[in-house]
Write a protein that holds these residues in place. Structure first.
Motif, PDB file in Angstrom:
ATOM      1  N   TRP A 262      26.602  34.044  24.600  1.00 52.24           N
ATOM      2  CA  TRP A 262      26.389  35.134  25.665  1.00 52.24           C
ATOM      3  C   TRP A 262      25.624  35.844  26.306  1.00 52.24           C
ATOM      4  CZ3 TRP A 262      26.544  40.222  26.194  1.00 52.24           C
ATOM      5  CH2 TRP A 262      26.635  40.633  27.345  1.00 52.24           C
ATOM      6  N   LEU A 263      24.175  36.383  25.675  1.00 52.03           N
ATOM      7  CA  LEU A 263      23.214  36.948  25.797  1.00 52.03           C
ATOM      8  C   LEU A 263      22.210  36.022  26.535  1.00 52.03           C
ATOM      9  CD1 LEU A 263      21.978  39.132  22.771  1.00 52.03           C
ATOM     10  CD2 LEU A 263      22.242  39.953  25.192  1.00 52.03           C
ATOM     11  N   GLU A 264      22.452  34.450  26.011  1.00 54.99           N
ATOM     12  CA  GLU A 264      21.346  33.115  27.046  1.00 54.99           C
ATOM     13  C   GLU A 264      21.999  33.767  27.963  1.00 54.99           C
ATOM     14  OE1 GLU A 264      18.707  31.158  27.628  1.00 54.99           O
ATOM     15  OE2 GLU A 264      18.840  32.336  26.177  1.00 54.99           O
ATOM     16  N   ASP A 265      23.161  33.994  28.320  1.00 57.92           N
ATOM     17  CA  ASP A 265      24.300  32.639  29.261  1.00 57.92           C
ATOM     18  C   ASP A 265      24.005  34.003  30.025  1.00 57.92           C
ATOM     19  OD1 ASP A 265      25.571  31.093  28.309  1.00 57.92           O
ATOM     20  OD2 ASP A 265      27.049  31.583  28.067  1.00 57.92           O
ATOM     21  N   ILE A 266      23.927  35.168  30.024  1.00 56.74           N
ATOM     22  CA  ILE A 266      23.946  36.550  31.099  1.00 56.74           C
ATOM     23  C   ILE A 266      22.896  36.589  31.785  1.00 56.74           C
ATOM     24  CG2 ILE A 266      25.706  37.624  29.746  1.00 56.74           C
ATOM     25  CD1 ILE A 266      23.634  39.948  29.176  1.00 56.74           C
ATOM     26  N   THR A 267      21.475  35.753  31.129  1.00 53.00           N
ATOM     27  CA  THR A 267      20.144  36.052  31.825  1.00 53.00           C
ATOM     28  C   THR A 267      20.251  34.165  32.682  1.00 53.00           C
ATOM     29  OG1 THR A 267      19.092  34.476  30.029  1.00 53.00           O
ATOM     30  CG2 THR A 267      18.879  36.503  30.186  1.00 53.00           C
ATOM     31  N   ASN A 268      21.569  34.371  32.787  1.00 55.47           N
ATOM     32  CA  ASN A 268      21.251  32.457  34.137  1.00 55.47           C
ATOM     33  C   ASN A 268      20.768  33.424  35.675  1.00 55.47           C
ATOM     34  OD1 ASN A 268      22.218  30.883  36.195  1.00 55.47           O
ATOM     35  ND2 ASN A 268      23.144  29.728  34.118  1.00 55.47           N
ATOM     36  N   PRO A 269      20.058  32.948  35.950  1.00 60.87           N
ATOM     37  CA  PRO A 269      19.246  33.057  37.379  1.00 60.87           C
ATOM     38  C   PRO A 269      20.041  33.261  38.769  1.00 60.87           C
ATOM     39  CG  PRO A 269      17.775  31.134  36.280  1.00 60.87           C
ATOM     40  CD  PRO A 269      18.857  31.299  35.378  1.00 60.87           C
ATOM     41  N   ASP A 270      21.300  32.970  38.703  1.00 62.71           N
ATOM     42  CA  ASP A 270      22.371  33.087  39.171  1.00 62.71           C
ATOM     43  C   ASP A 270      23.048  34.208  39.397  1.00 62.71           C
ATOM     44  OD1 ASP A 270      24.467  32.446  37.447  1.00 62.71           O
ATOM     45  OD2 ASP A 270      25.269  30.875  38.010  1.00 62.71           O
TER      46      ASP A 270
END
Length: 367
Positions: A262-270
């Motif tokens: 989840w922490l990886e997902d929220i750093t998504n550039p979009d």
């Protein structure tokens, strides 16, 4: 070729000779920036059957409970132990706040205190602290005082001049508390008065970590350590750093892969996480208004006719938060009245040192 040894100075004897304004500037940057959380565990009044041990105190009866989730009392900053000048500077805005009490064996009272500096520290409210907020608060001198643990009273007790930044969980704005905050904002006093920065968080992560140098680097050490960290949701570098810390340092018993993902997902550039969080905040703000129209006249997509359409969708987003048609004129105008709030991600360091737990488990297995 001559190799030069690198040395790090541990003393600066010329410091007292610096101009006073420069010394004060150094003291200012040396003050820690920490977070003190107001939770239900820290603001609950005495329970039925308990002895009244707070009648001599000039504040509400707050309690500190033995749990990983309770707020951690802040110690005085290390700066106050450096010298007389540094102590005086740190005491200009910071002070001890009495946040609770417990009975002593001889019938006396032990006062529980936290250090709080509104010029550098942030006051953080989670959803559990707002369960007793009245739907129709009684106002006196700009403060809502119907309930003794009202957040407006708490805010002023901690963050009187100068006011501290405020951070509130998105869940805390749901239901009756949401209306409370909207009403206080419209008055431009009470809870929101003088606040220099507004923050909110959608998600909270409890980190079961030891006390390694990597942990100290992020959460601080000694008296300046803070167990709560608020990270700008757009600060992807810091979030990735915390994700790596979580993966590398977490107690294996508590480590959860889905949190790391989840922490990886929220750093998504979009920035889908940021957009969705602000959309939920707008829905909460719209629902907290006094007169929310259930439907309104709107132009058809081809702008050829006028149709009656509901402003509220039946689906819930967060607890009792409903979706609104943000394209409608009423919603657009109402959203403009919102305070400018910064989205952060809330990290709480477990009060248990899991290095010790792991050592004890290893020893028991060896035996």
């Amino acid at each position: 070729m001559v190799e030069l040894e690198t040395t790090v100075a541990t003393e600066f004897p010329q410091f007292p000779k610096l101009p006073a304004e420069l010394r004060l500037l150094i003291w200012r940057f040396a003050l820690p920036h920490r977070v003190f959380e107001i939770r239900r565990e820290t603001v609950s009044i005495k329970q039925d059957g308990e002895a009244d041990v707070t009648k001599e105190l000039d504040h509400d009866a707050w309690r500190i409970r033995n749990s990983d989730l309770v707020a951690v009392l802040l110690a005085q900053p290390a700066l106050r132990s450096v010298c007389r000048e540094a102590r005086k500077y740190a005491s200009q805005t910071g002070s001890w706040k009495c946040v609770g009490s417990r009975p002593r064996g001889n019938g006396g009272v032990i006062r529980l205190k936290t250090w709080f500096d509104p010029s550098t520290d942030t006051l953080c409210f989670d959803d559990s602290a707002f369960q007793n907020v009245p739907a129709r608060p009684t106002e006196r001198n700009g403060l809502s005082i119907e309930h003794p643990n009202n957040p407006a009273v708490t805010r002023f007790y901690f963050a009187s001049s100068p006011a501290s930044p405020i951070c509130i969980s998105l869940a805390a704005l749901a239901g009756a508390p949401g209306k409370f905050f909207v009403e206080q904002w419209k008055r431009k006093r009470g809870f929101w008065s003088g606040v220099p920065q507004y923050q909110f968080y959608h998600d909270s992560i409890l980190m079961h970590l030891g006390r390694s140098p990597k942990v100290y680097e992020i959460f601080g050490r000694g008296t300046d350590m803070c167990h709560t960290l608020l990270v700008d949701a757009r600060d992807h570098g810091k979030l990735r750093q915390l994700r790596k810390l979580y993966v590398d340092e977490s107690d294996p018993v508590f480590y959860q892969r889905r949190v790391a993902d989840w922490l990886e997902d929220i750093t998504n550039p979009d920035e889908g996480y940021v957009q969705q969080s602000f959309k939920d905040l707008k829905d909460i703000w719209l629902k907290g208004q006094e007169d929310v129209p259930s439907s309104a006249l709107v132009l058809s997509p081809d702008r050829a006719s006028i149709q009656m359409r509901s402003l509220i969708d039946p689906g819930a987003v967060l607890h009792t938060i409903q979706k609104f048609d943000h394209a409608h004129d009423w919603c657009k105008e109402t959203v403009k009245t919102m305070p400018d709030m910064q989205l952060v991600v809330h990290f709480r360091l477990c009060i248990t040192n899991h290095d010790k737990d792991c050592d004890q488990k290893t020893k028991s297995l060896e035996n």
